[in-house]
Design a protein around this motif. Structure first.
Motif, PDB file in Angstrom:
ATOM      1  N   GLU A  20       8.248 -10.288  20.205  1.00 42.62           N
ATOM      2  CA  GLU A  20       9.412 -11.167  20.161  1.00 42.62           C
ATOM      3  C   GLU A  20      10.486 -10.585  19.252  1.00 42.62           C
ATOM      4  O   GLU A  20      11.676 -10.593  19.591  1.00 42.62           O
ATOM      5  CB  GLU A  20       9.002 -12.562  19.683  1.00 42.62           C
ATOM      6  CG  GLU A  20      10.148 -13.561  19.690  1.00 42.62           C
ATOM      7  CD  GLU A  20       9.720 -14.953  19.264  1.00 42.62           C
ATOM      8  OE1 GLU A  20      10.613 -15.788  19.093  1.00 42.62           O
ATOM      9  OE2 GLU A  20       8.497 -15.197  19.107  1.00 42.62           O
ATOM     10  N   GLN A  21      10.071 -10.054  18.095  1.00 41.97           N
ATOM     11  CA  GLN A  21      11.026  -9.417  17.192  1.00 41.97           C
ATOM     12  C   GLN A  21      11.704  -8.219  17.859  1.00 41.97           C
ATOM     13  O   GLN A  21      12.905  -8.024  17.726  1.00 41.97           O
ATOM     14  CB  GLN A  21      10.329  -8.971  15.905  1.00 41.97           C
ATOM     15  CG  GLN A  21       9.891 -10.125  15.027  1.00 41.97           C
ATOM     16  CD  GLN A  21       9.025  -9.664  13.851  1.00 41.97           C
ATOM     17  OE1 GLN A  21       8.751  -8.485  13.688  1.00 41.97           O
ATOM     18  NE2 GLN A  21       8.587 -10.625  13.043  1.00 41.97           N
ATOM     19  N   MET A  22      10.901  -7.440  18.599  1.00 38.65           N
ATOM     20  CA  MET A  22      11.459  -6.287  19.297  1.00 38.65           C
ATOM     21  C   MET A  22      12.419  -6.731  20.401  1.00 38.65           C
ATOM     22  O   MET A  22      13.456  -6.102  20.618  1.00 38.65           O
ATOM     23  CB  MET A  22      10.333  -5.428  19.891  1.00 38.65           C
ATOM     24  CG  MET A  22       9.520  -4.702  18.836  1.00 38.65           C
ATOM     25  SD  MET A  22       8.075  -3.845  19.516  1.00 38.65           S
ATOM     26  CE  MET A  22       8.819  -2.677  20.630  1.00 38.65           C
ATOM     27  N   ALA A  23      12.096  -7.824  21.076  1.00 38.28           N
ATOM     28  CA  ALA A  23      12.960  -8.332  22.140  1.00 38.28           C
ATOM     29  C   ALA A  23      14.304  -8.790  21.569  1.00 38.28           C
ATOM     30  O   ALA A  23      15.351  -8.584  22.186  1.00 38.28           O
ATOM     31  CB  ALA A  23      12.274  -9.471  22.878  1.00 38.28           C
ATOM     32  N   LYS A  24      14.258  -9.377  20.383  1.00 42.98           N
ATOM     33  CA  LYS A  24      15.497  -9.830  19.747  1.00 42.98           C
ATOM     34  C   LYS A  24      16.420  -8.668  19.421  1.00 42.98           C
ATOM     35  O   LYS A  24      17.634  -8.821  19.381  1.00 42.98           O
ATOM     36  CB  LYS A  24      15.189 -10.634  18.484  1.00 42.98           C
ATOM     37  CG  LYS A  24      14.618 -12.002  18.786  1.00 42.98           C
ATOM     38  CD  LYS A  24      14.271 -12.755  17.509  1.00 42.98           C
ATOM     39  CE  LYS A  24      13.684 -14.109  17.834  1.00 42.98           C
ATOM     40  NZ  LYS A  24      13.241 -14.830  16.642  1.00 42.98           N
TER      41      LYS A  24
ATOM     42  N   SER B 166      14.643  -3.988  22.009  1.00 43.14           N
ATOM     43  CA  SER B 166      13.797  -2.799  21.980  1.00 43.14           C
ATOM     44  C   SER B 166      12.699  -2.816  23.040  1.00 43.14           C
ATOM     45  O   SER B 166      11.984  -1.833  23.191  1.00 43.14           O
ATOM     46  CB  SER B 166      13.137  -2.665  20.600  1.00 43.14           C
ATOM     47  OG  SER B 166      14.114  -2.562  19.598  1.00 43.14           O
ATOM     48  N   VAL B 167      12.565  -3.926  23.752  1.00 45.02           N
ATOM     49  CA  VAL B 167      11.511  -4.044  24.761  1.00 45.02           C
ATOM     50  C   VAL B 167      12.163  -4.041  26.141  1.00 45.02           C
ATOM     51  O   VAL B 167      13.012  -4.883  26.428  1.00 45.02           O
ATOM     52  CB  VAL B 167      10.703  -5.351  24.582  1.00 45.02           C
ATOM     53  CG1 VAL B 167       9.639  -5.487  25.644  1.00 45.02           C
ATOM     54  CG2 VAL B 167      10.098  -5.419  23.202  1.00 45.02           C
ATOM     55  N   PRO B 168      11.765  -3.101  26.993  1.00 41.30           N
ATOM     56  CA  PRO B 168      12.335  -3.090  28.343  1.00 41.30           C
ATOM     57  C   PRO B 168      11.896  -4.328  29.136  1.00 41.30           C
ATOM     58  O   PRO B 168      10.752  -4.774  29.026  1.00 41.30           O
ATOM     59  CB  PRO B 168      11.756  -1.828  28.981  1.00 41.30           C
ATOM     60  CG  PRO B 168      11.028  -1.100  27.924  1.00 41.30           C
ATOM     61  CD  PRO B 168      10.856  -2.004  26.760  1.00 41.30           C
TER      62      PRO B 168
END
Length: 78
Positions: free
Chosen positions: A17-21, A24-26
């Protein structure tokens, strides 16, 4: 073990979730994970439904046996 897996999963999801914010997440990776979860969920539901059908059948047969025995025992007591 179950609690450990639950906590590990929660930790991983928080990191994702942090990466999505931060973008950073495809999206394809998230969609692939969702597809896997949906497939596992469907499989689990199917397994559950099949197991419940077996237990319902066993329960019905046992109820029938119980009713037969109850009637037979009542006749013997009379």
């Amino acid at each position: 073990m179950k609690d450990f897996l639950k906590k590990a999963t929660e930790w991983i999801l928080e990191k994702e979730e942090q990466m999505a914010k931060s973008c950073s997440v495809p999206m394809s990776e998230i969609e692939a994970q969702l597809e896997k979860v949906h497939a596992q969920k469907a499989k689990l539901q199917k397994d559950y439904d099949e197991s419940m059908a077996v237990f319902n059948e066993i329960e019905a047969k046992l109820e029938k046996i119980k009713n037969i025995e109850t009637l037979r025992c009542q006749k013997k007591e009379s």
